[in-house]
Design a protein around this motif. Structure first.
Motif, PDB file in Angstrom:
ATOM      1  N   ALA A  36       0.834  -1.203   0.000  1.00  0.00           N
ATOM      2  CA  ALA A  36       0.000   0.000   0.000  1.00  0.00           C
ATOM      3  C   ALA A  36       0.868   1.252   0.000  1.00  0.00           C
ATOM      4  CB  ALA A  36      -0.925   0.000   1.206  1.00  0.00           C
ATOM      5  N   ALA A  37       1.959   1.221   0.763  1.00  0.00           N
ATOM      6  CA  ALA A  37       2.860   2.377   0.806  1.00  0.00           C
ATOM      7  C   ALA A  37       3.510   2.606  -0.549  1.00  0.00           C
ATOM      8  CB  ALA A  37       3.927   2.162   1.879  1.00  0.00           C
ATOM      9  N   VAL A  38       3.910   1.522  -1.192  1.00  0.00           N
ATOM     10  CA  VAL A  38       4.515   1.630  -2.522  1.00  0.00           C
ATOM     11  C   VAL A  38       3.495   2.175  -3.519  1.00  0.00           C
ATOM     12  CG1 VAL A  38       5.523   0.319  -4.430  1.00  0.00           C
ATOM     13  CG2 VAL A  38       6.204  -0.182  -2.069  1.00  0.00           C
ATOM     14  N   ALA A  39       2.261   1.706  -3.412  1.00  0.00           N
ATOM     15  CA  ALA A  39       1.206   2.195  -4.303  1.00  0.00           C
ATOM     16  C   ALA A  39       0.954   3.685  -4.106  1.00  0.00           C
ATOM     17  CB  ALA A  39      -0.079   1.411  -4.060  1.00  0.00           C
ATOM     18  N   ASN A  40       1.182   4.165  -2.883  1.00  0.00           N
ATOM     19  CA  ASN A  40       0.982   5.590  -2.603  1.00  0.00           C
ATOM     20  C   ASN A  40       2.179   6.447  -2.990  1.00  0.00           C
ATOM     21  OD1 ASN A  40      -1.616   5.337  -1.647  1.00  0.00           O
ATOM     22  ND2 ASN A  40      -1.022   5.185   0.501  1.00  0.00           N
ATOM     23  N   GLY A  41       3.249   5.792  -3.471  1.00  0.00           N
ATOM     24  CA  GLY A  41       4.389   6.559  -3.972  1.00  0.00           C
ATOM     25  C   GLY A  41       5.656   6.478  -3.158  1.00  0.00           C
ATOM     26  N   ALA A  42       5.721   5.569  -2.178  1.00  0.00           N
ATOM     27  CA  ALA A  42       6.942   5.442  -1.374  1.00  0.00           C
ATOM     28  C   ALA A  42       8.143   5.186  -2.285  1.00  0.00           C
ATOM     29  CB  ALA A  42       6.801   4.314  -0.356  1.00  0.00           C
ATOM     30  N   ALA A  43       9.253   5.886  -2.019  1.00  0.00           N
ATOM     31  CA  ALA A  43      10.462   5.735  -2.826  1.00  0.00           C
ATOM     32  C   ALA A  43      11.440   4.735  -2.204  1.00  0.00           C
ATOM     33  CB  ALA A  43      11.144   7.086  -2.985  1.00  0.00           C
ATOM     34  N   LEU A  44      11.240   4.428  -0.927  1.00  0.00           N
ATOM     35  CA  LEU A  44      12.112   3.512  -0.192  1.00  0.00           C
ATOM     36  C   LEU A  44      11.329   2.946   0.970  1.00  0.00           C
ATOM     37  CD1 LEU A  44      14.964   2.389   0.724  1.00  0.00           C
ATOM     38  CD2 LEU A  44      15.208   4.525   2.022  1.00  0.00           C
ATOM     39  N   VAL A  45      11.553   1.667   1.282  1.00  0.00           N
ATOM     40  CA  VAL A  45      10.957   1.092   2.479  1.00  0.00           C
ATOM     41  C   VAL A  45      12.077   0.567   3.372  1.00  0.00           C
ATOM     42  CG1 VAL A  45       8.767   0.524   1.373  1.00  0.00           C
ATOM     43  CG2 VAL A  45      10.583  -1.181   1.401  1.00  0.00           C
ATOM     44  N   ILE A  46      11.913   0.770   4.673  1.00  0.00           N
ATOM     45  CA  ILE A  46      12.838   0.226   5.665  1.00  0.00           C
ATOM     46  C   ILE A  46      12.099  -0.873   6.400  1.00  0.00           C
ATOM     47  CG2 ILE A  46      14.219   0.726   7.715  1.00  0.00           C
ATOM     48  CD1 ILE A  46      14.570   3.555   6.713  1.00  0.00           C
ATOM     49  N   VAL A  47      12.649  -2.086   6.362  1.00  0.00           N
ATOM     50  CA  VAL A  47      11.936  -3.271   6.834  1.00  0.00           C
ATOM     51  C   VAL A  47      12.848  -4.124   7.705  1.00  0.00           C
ATOM     52  CG1 VAL A  47      10.376  -3.353   4.841  1.00  0.00           C
ATOM     53  CG2 VAL A  47      12.598  -4.498   4.712  1.00  0.00           C
ATOM     54  N   GLU A  48      12.225  -5.072   8.412  1.00  0.00           N
ATOM     55  CA  GLU A  48      13.002  -6.003   9.232  1.00  0.00           C
ATOM     56  C   GLU A  48      13.220  -7.339   8.539  1.00  0.00           C
ATOM     57  OE1 GLU A  48      11.220  -6.261  13.104  1.00  0.00           O
ATOM     58  OE2 GLU A  48      11.541  -4.139  13.535  1.00  0.00           O
ATOM     59  N   GLN A  49      12.484  -7.567   7.476  1.00  0.00           N
ATOM     60  CA  GLN A  49      12.751  -8.706   6.607  1.00  0.00           C
ATOM     61  C   GLN A  49      12.363  -8.322   5.190  1.00  0.00           C
ATOM     62  OE1 GLN A  49      10.572  -9.526   9.368  1.00  0.00           O
ATOM     63  NE2 GLN A  49       8.633  -9.121   8.344  1.00  0.00           N
ATOM     64  N   GLU A  50      13.051  -8.912   4.241  1.00  0.00           N
ATOM     65  CA  GLU A  50      12.806  -8.544   2.846  1.00  0.00           C
ATOM     66  C   GLU A  50      11.342  -8.783   2.475  1.00  0.00           C
ATOM     67  OE1 GLU A  50      14.410  -9.566  -1.686  1.00  0.00           O
ATOM     68  OE2 GLU A  50      15.128 -10.720   0.048  1.00  0.00           O
ATOM     69  N   VAL A  51      10.771  -7.834   1.742  1.00  0.00           N
ATOM     70  CA  VAL A  51       9.392  -7.932   1.286  1.00  0.00           C
ATOM     71  C   VAL A  51       9.415  -8.114  -0.229  1.00  0.00           C
ATOM     72  CG1 VAL A  51       7.168  -6.750   1.106  1.00  0.00           C
ATOM     73  CG2 VAL A  51       8.577  -6.475   3.166  1.00  0.00           C
ATOM     74  N   VAL A  52       8.659  -9.076  -0.719  1.00  0.00           N
ATOM     75  CA  VAL A  52       8.594  -9.306  -2.161  1.00  0.00           C
ATOM     76  C   VAL A  52       7.318  -8.712  -2.721  1.00  0.00           C
ATOM     77  CG1 VAL A  52      10.004 -11.377  -2.053  1.00  0.00           C
ATOM     78  CG2 VAL A  52       7.514 -11.564  -1.851  1.00  0.00           C
ATOM     79  N   GLY A  53       7.339  -8.433  -4.010  1.00  0.00           N
ATOM     80  CA  GLY A  53       6.177  -7.876  -4.671  1.00  0.00           C
ATOM     81  C   GLY A  53       5.222  -8.960  -5.129  1.00  0.00           C
ATOM     82  N   GLU A  54       4.258  -8.575  -5.952  1.00  0.00           N
ATOM     83  CA  GLU A  54       3.273  -9.525  -6.453  1.00  0.00           C
ATOM     84  C   GLU A  54       3.949 -10.614  -7.271  1.00  0.00           C
ATOM     85  OE1 GLU A  54       0.012  -7.802  -8.492  1.00  0.00           O
ATOM     86  OE2 GLU A  54      -0.381  -6.298  -6.936  1.00  0.00           O
ATOM     87  N   GLY A  55       3.455 -11.822  -7.107  1.00  0.00           N
ATOM     88  CA  GLY A  55       4.006 -12.952  -7.836  1.00  0.00           C
ATOM     89  C   GLY A  55       5.422 -13.280  -7.445  1.00  0.00           C
ATOM     90  N   ASP A  56       5.797 -12.934  -6.217  1.00  0.00           N
ATOM     91  CA  ASP A  56       7.144 -13.167  -5.687  1.00  0.00           C
ATOM     92  C   ASP A  56       8.235 -12.461  -6.488  1.00  0.00           C
ATOM     93  OD1 ASP A  56       6.232 -14.696  -3.605  1.00  0.00           O
ATOM     94  OD2 ASP A  56       6.407 -16.598  -4.691  1.00  0.00           O
ATOM     95  N   LEU A  57       7.850 -11.425  -7.218  1.00  0.00           N
ATOM     96  CA  LEU A  57       8.824 -10.622  -7.946  1.00  0.00           C
ATOM     97  C   LEU A  57       9.463  -9.616  -6.976  1.00  0.00           C
ATOM     98  CD1 LEU A  57       6.785  -9.895 -11.197  1.00  0.00           C
ATOM     99  CD2 LEU A  57       8.697 -11.512 -10.927  1.00  0.00           C
ATOM    100  N   PRO A  58      10.653  -9.104  -7.332  1.00  0.00           N
ATOM    101  CA  PRO A  58      11.280  -8.100  -6.458  1.00  0.00           C
ATOM    102  C   PRO A  58      10.353  -6.898  -6.270  1.00  0.00           C
ATOM    103  CG  PRO A  58      12.842  -8.904  -8.087  1.00  0.00           C
ATOM    104  CD  PRO A  58      11.511  -9.466  -8.480  1.00  0.00           C
ATOM    105  N   LEU A  59      10.422  -6.303  -5.098  1.00  0.00           N
ATOM    106  CA  LEU A  59       9.606  -5.133  -4.810  1.00  0.00           C
ATOM    107  C   LEU A  59       9.955  -4.018  -5.795  1.00  0.00           C
ATOM    108  CD1 LEU A  59       7.491  -4.467  -2.578  1.00  0.00           C
ATOM    109  CD2 LEU A  59       9.318  -3.257  -1.388  1.00  0.00           C
ATOM    110  N   ALA A  60       8.971  -3.215  -6.135  1.00  0.00           N
ATOM    111  CA  ALA A  60       9.155  -2.177  -7.161  1.00  0.00           C
ATOM    112  C   ALA A  60      10.055  -1.043  -6.706  1.00  0.00           C
ATOM    113  CB  ALA A  60       7.794  -1.627  -7.582  1.00  0.00           C
ATOM    114  N   VAL A  61      10.304  -0.927  -5.414  1.00  0.00           N
ATOM    115  CA  VAL A  61      11.179   0.138  -4.900  1.00  0.00           C
ATOM    116  C   VAL A  61      12.272  -0.490  -4.056  1.00  0.00           C
ATOM    117  CG1 VAL A  61       9.273   1.806  -4.894  1.00  0.00           C
ATOM    118  CG2 VAL A  61       9.808   0.526  -2.806  1.00  0.00           C
TER     119      VAL A  61
END
Length: 471
Positions: free
Chosen positions: A59-84
């Protein structure tokens, strides 16, 4: 926020950058709520008690986030790399604090930033707003939204500073020893304001003395050139004087206070008083914020203004410009002859007593006074006796009717009845809807209604409903 590259951010937070160009610059961090993310922002995926911020990365990426800080890697739809790009860290809250500390340090190195920290059991948000109004007249000012005062909210405020920021105002809350030290280590304040030490959150702290220790952390964090601004009328606060590394300025109603008020007069239009500050003639102030207890917050703000070198004229102009403390804090609502004072954002024994005294003080002989009260939360072992004390105060103040809402406040209702001087003037309702139905049939022209409870009791919404009914 200042411009930082992805590589710089990863280094500051001690994380691993995954994806993206390390030289890409980002400069925004608005909130940890994915719904409030703006294009170009950083999103920090903070684990919570009820949910997990990692679930809202898409949801954050859809709203335009340019970077995410996470505690574990997050994958995008279809297990593809996240768009940001994402930076993986051990603890996102710690990373947020580290980023805030570095950003403030870089801005401070430019030499133009001064930091004011404000703490106390009551009055932090009101004082913060007053100081921000004052500093905003003198230069570019950053201050917290709402009550952003914890290990997440305070760093979010710090990250709003830019190279042009001249004043950073921080509200510093705590529910235990070490919490304020954690925050002051990020900013090293120039001015420390301690408003009062009361029983608010005493159950979490483990007693009043522990509260004193926790609040004094703001004072001890000052450099020798710093200024501690202390409440002269609160012995617990004044005990911190010996812990101040540098100068101390006091405020209060007592003659010994350096910044003080005299000739205080309260009405539904606000509170007027004469302001006394060192090296200046006394001057009258018409303070639009309701309640004598908020005059103390105005005095604290005035002391900050003098410490920053502001003129008395600027200080008074700022104080008189503020129309309300904050939404749901002594907010005057209603109309058509019915006045509603909605003060249900929070409640401690001290603020509850102050609000009840204000209700009586602003009422004329033709007004009926009605107190709509909910639970005072987070009092721990003091809860029972403090609800009893407030019940006794209500009876002694001769308030015309008491309406108690919610199971957590039932003891207040019982204690008021047991005082024996009342006959049916106290009503108890389990739900807000029941209380609303009763009040909508009770209220009449010339009634003044105070709505007051801790935030958890949610009576602020009942106050809004009553106020809107008569608007």
């Amino acid at each position: 926020m200042i411009d930082l590259t992805l590589a710089e951010i990863a280094h500051i937070v001690g994380g691993t950058l995954m994806g993206g160009d390390a030289s890409t610059v980002v400069s925004g961090l608005t909130d940890t709520d994915s719904r409030l993310i703006a294009p170009g922002d950083i999103f920090v995926a903070k684990p919570g008690e009820e949910t997990d911020g990692h679930l809202f990365v898409p949801a954050a990426v859809a709203n335009g986030a340019a970077l995410v800080i996470v505690e574990q890697e997050v994958v995008g739809e279809g297990d593809l790399p996240l768009a940001v790009p994402q930076i993986v860290v051990r603890d996102t809250v710690v990373a947020l604090g580290a980023l805030a500390k570095e950003v403030v340090a870089r801005v401070r190195a430019l030499g133009g930033l001064r930091v004011v920290g404000i703490t106390g059991s009551n009055g932090k948000t009101t004082t913060k707003n007053l100081v921000a109004a004052m500093c905003g007249r003198a230069g570019i000012t950053v201050s917290p939204r709402d009550s952003f005062n914890n290990e997440v909210g305070a760093p979010l405020t710090m990250l709003k500073v830019t190279q042009d920021t001249e004043f950073l105002i921080l509200e510093l809350g705590a529910s235990g020893i070490g919490h304020i030290s954690l925050l002051t280590d990020m900013v090293h304040p120039d001015i420390a304001v301690v408003l009062m030490v009361g029983l608010a959150h005493a159950g979490e702290f483990g007693g009043v003395e522990a509260t004193v220790t926790a609040k004094s952390e703001l004072v001890t964090a000052l450099p020798p050139t710093g200024i501690a601004i202390l409440n002269a009328d609160d012995a617990r606060v004044m005990s911190m004087r010996s812990r101040a590394p540098g100068a101390v300025v006091t405020f209060g109603f007592s003659a010994r206070a350096q910044v003080r008020a005299t000739d205080v007069e309260a009405s539904l239009a606000g509170t007027s008083f004469v302001l006394h500050v060192p090296d200046s003639e006394p001057v009258g102030v018409h303070f639009q914020v309701l309640g004598e207890h908020h005059v103390m917050n105005a005095l604290a703000a005035a002391a900050v203004g003098r410490a920053l070198g502001f003129s008395t004229a600027l200080i008074v102009d700022a104080l008189e410009s503020v129309q309300r403390a904050e939404h749901w804090r002594m907010e005057v609502m209603g109309g058509n002859g019915v006045t509603v004072i909605n003060d249900a954002y929070n409640a401690s024994p001290d603020s509850m007593a102050a609000a009840l005294k204000t209700l009586v003080l602003v009422a004329g002989p033709h007004n009926r006074t009605i107190a709509v009260l909910g639970e005072m939360a987070e009092l721990g072992e003091f809860s029972g006796e403090e609800h009893d004390r407030i019940a006794l105060l209500i009876v002694r103040l001769n308030i015309d009717e008491l309406v108690v809402v919610g199971a957590g406040a039932r003891r207040l209702h019982i204690s008021a009845i047991n005082e024996g001087s009342w006959d049916g003037e106290s009503k108890f309702f389990e739900t807000q809807d029941e209380a609303y139905d009763y009040l909508s049939g009770l209220l009449a022209v010339d009634d003044i209604v105070l709505v007051k409870s801790s935030n958890a009791a949610n009576l602020r919404f009942l106050g809004d409903r009553i106020g809107e009914l008569y608007a």
